[in-house]
Write a protein that holds these residues in place. Structure first.
Motif, PDB file in Angstrom:
ATOM      1  N   ARG A 310       0.816  -1.229   0.000  1.00  0.00           N
ATOM      2  CA  ARG A 310       0.000   0.000   0.000  1.00  0.00           C
ATOM      3  C   ARG A 310       0.847   1.275   0.000  1.00  0.00           C
ATOM      4  N   GLU A 312       2.859   2.970  -1.926  1.00  0.00           N
ATOM      5  CA  GLU A 312       2.786   3.967  -3.012  1.00  0.00           C
ATOM      6  C   GLU A 312       1.436   4.676  -3.002  1.00  0.00           C
ATOM      7  N   ALA A 313       0.363   3.926  -2.698  1.00  0.00           N
ATOM      8  CA  ALA A 313      -0.971   4.536  -2.642  1.00  0.00           C
ATOM      9  C   ALA A 313      -1.018   5.569  -1.522  1.00  0.00           C
ATOM     10  N   LEU A 315       1.540   7.278  -0.295  1.00  0.00           N
ATOM     11  CA  LEU A 315       2.323   8.455  -0.716  1.00  0.00           C
ATOM     12  C   LEU A 315       1.514   9.345  -1.665  1.00  0.00           C
ATOM     13  N   SER A 316       0.762   8.698  -2.550  1.00  0.00           N
ATOM     14  CA  SER A 316       0.025   9.480  -3.557  1.00  0.00           C
ATOM     15  C   SER A 316      -1.144  10.253  -2.942  1.00  0.00           C
ATOM     16  N   ARG A 317      -1.573   9.863  -1.733  1.00  0.00           N
ATOM     17  CA  ARG A 317      -2.712  10.548  -1.097  1.00  0.00           C
ATOM     18  C   ARG A 317      -2.277  11.696  -0.185  1.00  0.00           C
ATOM     19  N   GLN A 319      -1.041  15.292   0.939  1.00  0.00           N
ATOM     20  CA  GLN A 319      -1.242  16.608   0.308  1.00  0.00           C
ATOM     21  C   GLN A 319      -0.282  17.673   0.818  1.00  0.00           C
ATOM     22  N   THR A 322       5.489  16.043   0.827  1.00  0.00           N
ATOM     23  CA  THR A 322       5.797  15.826  -0.595  1.00  0.00           C
ATOM     24  C   THR A 322       6.662  14.583  -0.781  1.00  0.00           C
ATOM     25  N   PRO A 323       6.240  13.656  -1.660  1.00  0.00           N
ATOM     26  CA  PRO A 323       7.145  12.552  -1.998  1.00  0.00           C
ATOM     27  C   PRO A 323       8.326  13.109  -2.802  1.00  0.00           C
ATOM     28  N   CYS A 335      10.182   9.544   1.273  1.00  0.00           N
ATOM     29  CA  CYS A 335      10.718   8.772   0.142  1.00  0.00           C
ATOM     30  C   CYS A 335      10.796   7.296   0.514  1.00  0.00           C
ATOM     31  N   ALA A 379      -4.143  10.016   4.551  1.00  0.00           N
ATOM     32  CA  ALA A 379      -3.499   9.153   3.533  1.00  0.00           C
ATOM     33  C   ALA A 379      -3.513   7.688   3.942  1.00  0.00           C
TER      34      ALA A 379
END
Ligand SMILES: Cc1ncc(COP(=O)(O)O)c(C=O)c1O
Length: 382
Positions: A310, A312-313, A315-317, A319, A322-323, A335, A379
């Protein structure tokens, strides 16, 4: 360092130490000395040139860092890797043996494996003072550690490392990037040389690359002599920008420490999180050592999810956070070391030092702690 600055606290040193007094105008800031051509002969009878590491703006950084790390002298470089590679090449020759901590910053490990070995230096790796002692040889010249380490936040007993080195006449070196001189002064614990990637907390704004080496005058002279040949200098404008960043270091680090601890506690209590690695948590295996030798536990923490697929999901959520690669800036970053800082290592090498593919590393910035917690809360929730 004069006797006044020896008594001053770190916040005062951040603001004032090393400033070039502008006698021409009385300006509050060190002027920028642009020249690459300086008069010859000059009153000090010293040839001044940026790649000789002796221009006024380079010396400002040297004086400030020497004061902050409680060392005699310091030299500034164009990157952390320039500082690390120059220090190692200045002190190691073919046939010498050096001992390195196993879980170093990936770029340092890569330099050792791809460059130092080609120069005929013998290498051993270890994870503890006992392992370092077991690998000592008559031709050992250097022990190199990182504490807290990147990204597993291992903390070594630095007094024990220093005592081992002194007992065998071996130079001890630490990469103090993660701790900063605000949280930890290894020279006061007996370590011979401190290195920083000044790209990170020292500059603190994610907008320049720099590095420093701090230690006794005699060591810094040796480093500077090799630096002239290797050429990794920092120009006057970047020195000036780094000086500005350093003025707020103590303030920033205080907030980094607070935010990292808040996030560590929050993640530690979250049902989706398998484990949190932060030296400030009593559950961290090196918590006692860190409490003894650090004034704050730093802004870096790592964690693993119960379901690593999970990550990457999650990280993408995010706001606010920042990744992104790198660390130590005012903005919170996250990271995945196996894909960023430690990508140069083979999967087997990463597994050996304990860096799983799902491990995420957070650099806690100086935002409001509540906003960071809310960001992760949102997230992580499915
Ligand atoms: C602990 C540590 N040391 C050294 C370096 C290298 O610094 P630079 O990228 O400024 O060369 C890094 C970079 O990430 C680091 O994290």
């Amino acid at each position: 360092m004069n006797s006044d600055s020896q008594r001053q606290g770190p916040s005062t040193l951040c603001v004032h130490a090393g400033t070039y007094l502008d006698k021409a105008t009385g300006g509050a800031c060190s002027p920028i000395f642009n020249s690459t051509a300086y008069a010859f002969p000059n009153p000090a009878n010293q040839n001044v040139y940026p790649r000789y590491f002796n221009t006024p703006n380079q010396q400002v950084i040297g004086r400030k860092l020497a004061a902050l790390e409680r060392g005699e002298a310091a030299v500034v470089f164009g990157s952390g890797m320039a500082a690390i590679s120059t220090l190692l090449l200045a002190h190691l020759k073919p046939g010498d043996h050096a001992i390195f901590q196993s879980d170093l910053y990936g770029g340092t490990t890569q330099f050792i494996n791809r460059e130092l070995l080609r120069h005929g230096v013998q290498i051993s790796w270890g994870t503890s003072v006992a392992e370092f002692e077991a690998t000592l040889r008559p031709e050992t010249r250097l022990i190199y550690v990182e504490s807290p380490s990147n990204p597993l936040l291992h903390c070594l007993d630095l007094e024990a490392v220093a005592a081992l080195g002194k007992s065998r006449g071996v130079m001890t070196v630490i990469d103090n990037t993660f701790a900063t001189p605000i949280n930890q002064n290894p020279l006061e614990l007996g370590i011979d040389v401190v290195i920083h990637s000044a790209t990170k907390y020292l500059n603190g704004h994610s907008d320049l690359n720099a590095g420093v080496v701090v230690g006794r005058e005699v060591i810094i002279q040796r480093v500077a002599a090799s630096a002239i040949n290797l050429g990794g200098m920092l120009d006057a404008h970047a020195c000036s920008q780094l000086e500005r960043g350093l003025k707020t270091l103590a303030l920033r680090v205080q907030r980094h420490n607070e935010n990292a601890l808040t996030l560590a506690r929050f993640l530690d209590s979250h049902p989706e999180v398998e484990r949190v690695i932060y030296p400030g948590l009593p559950s961290h295996p090196d918590h006692a050592v860190a409490s003894r030798q650090m004034r704050g536990f730093g802004g870096m923490l790592s964690f693993e999810l119960r379901d690593p697929s999970r990550i990457e999901a999650v990280l993408s959520r995010l706001q606010v956070v920042t990744p992104a690669l790198s660390l130590g800036g005012v903005e919170s970053l996250i990271c995945i070391p196996s894909r960023t800082s430690h990508r140069g290592m083979t999967p087997a090498e990463r597994q050996q030092v304990g860096i799983s593919d799902g491990l995420a590393r957070i650099s806690a910035g100086i935002e409001d702690a509540g906003d960071l917690v809310n960001d992760f809360d949102h997230a992580l929730n499915r």
